[in-house]
Design a protein around this motif. Structure first.
Motif, PDB file in Angstrom:
ATOM      1  N   PHE A  86       0.852  -1.106   0.042  1.00  0.00           N
ATOM      2  CA  PHE A  86      -0.023  -0.021   0.171  1.00  0.00           C
ATOM      3  C   PHE A  86       0.894   1.370  -0.010  1.00  0.00           C
ATOM      4  O   PHE A  86       1.693   1.266   0.469  1.00  0.00           O
ATOM      5  CB  PHE A  86      -1.013   0.013   1.187  1.00  0.00           C
ATOM      6  N   GLU A  87       0.308   2.336  -0.462  1.00  0.00           N
ATOM      7  CA  GLU A  87       1.081   3.542  -0.966  1.00  0.00           C
ATOM      8  C   GLU A  87      -0.053   4.765  -0.290  1.00  0.00           C
ATOM      9  O   GLU A  87      -1.163   4.693  -0.426  1.00  0.00           O
ATOM     10  CB  GLU A  87       1.285   3.971  -2.086  1.00  0.00           C
ATOM     11  N   THR A  88       0.473   5.384   0.664  1.00  0.00           N
ATOM     12  CA  THR A  88      -0.126   6.753   0.937  1.00  0.00           C
ATOM     13  C   THR A  88       0.711   7.952   0.695  1.00  0.00           C
ATOM     14  O   THR A  88       1.838   7.959   0.497  1.00  0.00           O
ATOM     15  CB  THR A  88      -0.344   6.744   2.629  1.00  0.00           C
ATOM     16  N   GLY A  89      -0.147   8.901   0.669  1.00  0.00           N
ATOM     17  CA  GLY A  89       0.409  10.083   0.368  1.00  0.00           C
ATOM     18  C   GLY A  89      -0.778  11.474   0.130  1.00  0.00           C
ATOM     19  O   GLY A  89      -1.819  11.301   0.627  1.00  0.00           O
ATOM     20  N   SER A 103      -8.759  22.772  -8.985  1.00  0.00           N
ATOM     21  CA  SER A 103      -7.527  22.418  -7.870  1.00  0.00           C
ATOM     22  C   SER A 103      -8.065  21.635  -6.768  1.00  0.00           C
ATOM     23  O   SER A 103      -8.970  21.734  -6.156  1.00  0.00           O
ATOM     24  CB  SER A 103      -6.920  23.745  -7.443  1.00  0.00           C
ATOM     25  N   PHE A 104      -6.994  20.928  -6.355  1.00  0.00           N
ATOM     26  CA  PHE A 104      -7.345  19.796  -5.085  1.00  0.00           C
ATOM     27  C   PHE A 104      -6.041  19.469  -4.440  1.00  0.00           C
ATOM     28  O   PHE A 104      -4.745  19.671  -5.092  1.00  0.00           O
ATOM     29  CB  PHE A 104      -8.066  18.592  -5.770  1.00  0.00           C
ATOM     30  N   GLU A 105      -6.222  19.061  -3.481  1.00  0.00           N
ATOM     31  CA  GLU A 105      -5.106  18.611  -2.482  1.00  0.00           C
ATOM     32  C   GLU A 105      -5.768  17.675  -1.613  1.00  0.00           C
ATOM     33  O   GLU A 105      -6.507  18.165  -0.756  1.00  0.00           O
ATOM     34  CB  GLU A 105      -4.233  19.689  -1.792  1.00  0.00           C
ATOM     35  N   HIS A 106      -5.609  16.394  -1.878  1.00  0.00           N
ATOM     36  CA  HIS A 106      -6.311  15.211  -0.921  1.00  0.00           C
ATOM     37  C   HIS A 106      -5.457  14.177  -0.496  1.00  0.00           C
ATOM     38  O   HIS A 106      -4.768  13.764  -1.335  1.00  0.00           O
ATOM     39  CB  HIS A 106      -7.578  14.975  -1.687  1.00  0.00           C
ATOM     40  N   ARG A 107      -5.877  13.556   0.530  1.00  0.00           N
ATOM     41  CA  ARG A 107      -5.163  12.407   1.083  1.00  0.00           C
ATOM     42  C   ARG A 107      -5.502  11.130   0.182  1.00  0.00           C
ATOM     43  O   ARG A 107      -6.670  11.312  -0.379  1.00  0.00           O
ATOM     44  CB  ARG A 107      -5.615  11.982   2.218  1.00  0.00           C
ATOM     45  N   VAL A 108      -4.662  10.171  -0.257  1.00  0.00           N
ATOM     46  CA  VAL A 108      -4.732   9.213  -1.097  1.00  0.00           C
ATOM     47  C   VAL A 108      -4.201   7.812  -0.436  1.00  0.00           C
ATOM     48  O   VAL A 108      -3.085   7.862  -0.021  1.00  0.00           O
ATOM     49  CB  VAL A 108      -4.159   9.537  -2.462  1.00  0.00           C
ATOM     50  N   THR A 109      -4.765   6.637  -0.624  1.00  0.00           N
ATOM     51  CA  THR A 109      -4.440   5.408  -0.457  1.00  0.00           C
ATOM     52  C   THR A 109      -4.319   4.533  -1.651  1.00  0.00           C
ATOM     53  O   THR A 109      -5.623   4.488  -2.455  1.00  0.00           O
ATOM     54  CB  THR A 109      -5.045   4.836   0.626  1.00  0.00           C
ATOM     55  N   ASN A 110      -3.456   4.118  -2.386  1.00  0.00           N
ATOM     56  CA  ASN A 110      -3.137   3.077  -3.251  1.00  0.00           C
ATOM     57  C   ASN A 110      -2.948   1.531  -2.679  1.00  0.00           C
ATOM     58  O   ASN A 110      -1.773   1.548  -2.118  1.00  0.00           O
ATOM     59  CB  ASN A 110      -2.546   3.644  -4.366  1.00  0.00           C
TER      60      ASN A 110
END
Length: 142
Positions: A86-89, A103-110
């Motif tokens: 898993f990857e977070t950022g 425009s956006f800035e949001h947390r992500v989990t892959n």
């Protein structure tokens, strides 16, 4: 190649595909995904899709609305556990969606899974984007 490096390469491919999608081309995005029935997404436009037949639809839909932009991943952390990772950022970017700059800035989990000798994405989850949701709602109201 160590698994950590292989997953990092899979992530680079995913973000290159995400940037292609932002320019209107969904084909690279469809290629980086596992096409299995257990893949899932939770997009910034809302909803939850499960299974490849459902997951691919929103990528194609968003690509058809987009005409430019750039998306980057910041603060990337990768953890590998056997054949899964898993990857977070934080995804940050700006895209032109249906003619509107968003425009956006949001947390992500892959989540990635080893598929033979390659790693494929099996889950993508971001925070909701009110601006993207607004664009989609306005288009649906027409």
């Amino acid at each position: 190649m160590p698994a950590q490096d292989a997953v990092r390469n899979a992530s680079k491919s995913f973000y290159a595909a995400l940037n292609s999608m932002a320019k209107g081309d969904a084909a690279p995005m469809l290629a980086v995904w596992s096409h299995s029935p257990d893949v899932t997404t939770m997009h910034p436009i809302g909803g939850r899709e499960a299974g490849w037949n459902k997951v691919q639809g929103p990528w194609k839909q968003v690509a058809s609305l987009c005409s430019g932009g750039k998306i980057t991943l910041r603060g990337q952390r990768i953890h590998v556990a056997g054949s899964a990772a898993f990857e977070t950022g934080v995804e940050k970017g700006q895209i032109t969606m249906a003619g509107r700059k968003v425009s956006f800035e949001h947390r992500v989990t892959n989540v990635y899974r080893r598929d033979g000798r390659t790693w494929k994405i099996v889950h993508h989850h971001t925070d909701l984007s009110p601006d993207m949701i607004d664009v989609v709602r306005k288009l649906q109201a027409k």
